[in-house]
Structures are given as C-alpha cells and as structure tokens.
Design a protein around this motif. Sequence first.
Motif, PDB file in Angstrom:
ATOM      1  N   ILE A  48      -4.079   6.055   5.782  1.00  8.26           N
ATOM      2  CA  ILE A  48      -4.892   4.827   5.735  1.00  8.26           C
ATOM      3  C   ILE A  48      -4.752   4.060   7.049  1.00  8.26           C
ATOM      4  N   SER A  87       9.252   1.854  -3.621  1.00  8.62           N
ATOM      5  CA  SER A  87       9.104   3.246  -4.067  1.00  8.62           C
ATOM      6  C   SER A  87      10.108   4.169  -3.371  1.00  8.62           C
ATOM      7  N   GLU A 133       0.831  -1.214   0.000  1.00 11.70           N
ATOM      8  CA  GLU A 133       0.000   0.000   0.000  1.00 11.70           C
ATOM      9  C   GLU A 133       0.862   1.258   0.000  1.00 11.70           C
ATOM     10  N   GLU A 174       1.978   1.593  -3.507  1.00 11.86           N
ATOM     11  CA  GLU A 174       0.863   1.904  -4.426  1.00 11.86           C
ATOM     12  C   GLU A 174       0.421   3.359  -4.303  1.00 11.86           C
ATOM     13  N   HIS A 175       0.300   3.844  -3.083  1.00  8.68           N
ATOM     14  CA  HIS A 175      -0.224   5.203  -2.874  1.00  8.68           C
ATOM     15  C   HIS A 175       0.946   6.183  -2.756  1.00  8.68           C
ATOM     16  N   ASN A 176       1.512   6.276  -1.599  1.00  7.04           N
ATOM     17  CA  ASN A 176       2.730   7.004  -1.217  1.00  7.04           C
ATOM     18  C   ASN A 176       2.727   6.943   0.294  1.00  7.04           C
ATOM     19  N   ARG A 216      -0.103   9.070   2.205  1.00  6.73           N
ATOM     20  CA  ARG A 216      -1.455   8.493   2.100  1.00  6.73           C
ATOM     21  C   ARG A 216      -1.543   7.175   2.868  1.00  6.73           C
ATOM     22  N   ALA A 217      -0.496   6.360   2.782  1.00  9.55           N
ATOM     23  CA  ALA A 217      -0.503   5.071   3.495  1.00  9.55           C
ATOM     24  C   ALA A 217      -0.564   5.293   5.008  1.00  9.55           C
TER      25      ALA A 217
END
Length: 205
Positions: free
Chosen positions: A96, A194, A84, A87-89, A92-93
């Motif tokens: 979440i 990432s 996650e 996928e997001h950054n 944002r993770a």
Amino acid sequence: MTLPSFDLETALRDRGHLRIAGVDEVGRGPLAGPVVAAAVILNPDDIPEGLNDSKKLTAKRRQALDKALREWAEIAIGEASVAEIDEHNILRASHIAMIRAVEALNPAPDYLLIDGNMIPRGLKIPSRAVVKGDAQSLSIAAASIIAKNWRDQVMVDLAQQHPGYGWDANAGYPTKQHREALQNLGVTPHHRRSFKPVHNILYQE
C-alpha cells in the motif's frame, strides 16, 4: 563491493520507456512506526555518485545523497500507518505504501522497478520485481535511501513524544532497549499490535 548500476534502466529506455521509477520500502521489521516507501525517477544525465543499498551506507552519506536526490531526481513518499499494518499485514501494508509513493509522482512513471519478488496488486503501470533490487538498480537504491531517511526522521520525532524506547537510535526495531522498555513502560499507540512481542505484552496472563 559491487555497486548497483543503471543497466536495467538503460535497457528499458532503449525500449522506449522514459519515466522509469525505482520503488523500495523500509520498515517491515520494526515493532513500532509506519512502513515507508519511496518512488524515485533518476535523471540519466545527473545521477548522484555513490548510490547504494541504504543499509550499506553511513547515516552521514545517506543524508548527503538524500539532499542530492531531492535536487536532481523526482521523488515521492508513501506511508502505511500502524493501524493499516495491523488491519492488513505487514506485506500488504508495505505494498500500500509503495502504491501511494508511485501515485504521488506527477507526471506518472511509465515503468516501475520494484524491490523484492512481488508486484503490489493494484498497480496499473508496467512493472518488474527485482530481487535484491537495491543492490542492482540505481533507481531502487535511490528509493531505499529516500525511504530510510524519511522513516528514520519519523522515528526521531516519535521518540521525543515517547522517550525511553530508543526510537531515535533503533528506529523501532526490536533492540534490547526497545524490548525492555516495552516490558517496563508498556505499549504506545505507535506499536504494531499484530507483531508478536507487542501482542504478547498486551495479552499477558
């Protein structure tokens, strides 16, 4: 050293909010492992002594406070996985993870004090972002302790599956040992692809 206080919570209680949760996350900076958030509702009559920003406490003190909080407060944990994060950054993770921690409190809180300068999108509960909140609010400080202890233990467990990276000591942060192990041992499934140091090793010419 000024310790965090219960002033923000008391002001909110005076306005009729009774279930005030402090929310904090840990693990934005590491190269490996999940990002973890905690949400904590303190009992005003039973607040463990010595609560502070988890980074300012020894591991032994954090463990003792963690135990006390599990006895006297309502706590919930939320995680966002490496997948996650990629996928997001990481921002944002981490949001979440915060939302998951808040949603795991039952019954739900009626107000949130959130560490940082942003309120995660998707939260339906009245909230206030508190910059350096773990140094100001006892509820946020409590959340920082719970989140850090939880994440440290996750990394100790992962260190046993992937020896050599020093995760039991560095919690996935980019220490010299961790960076050298990345070069010599390669990238594990628990590394954040990432993140630049990991990305660079995967895509070396």
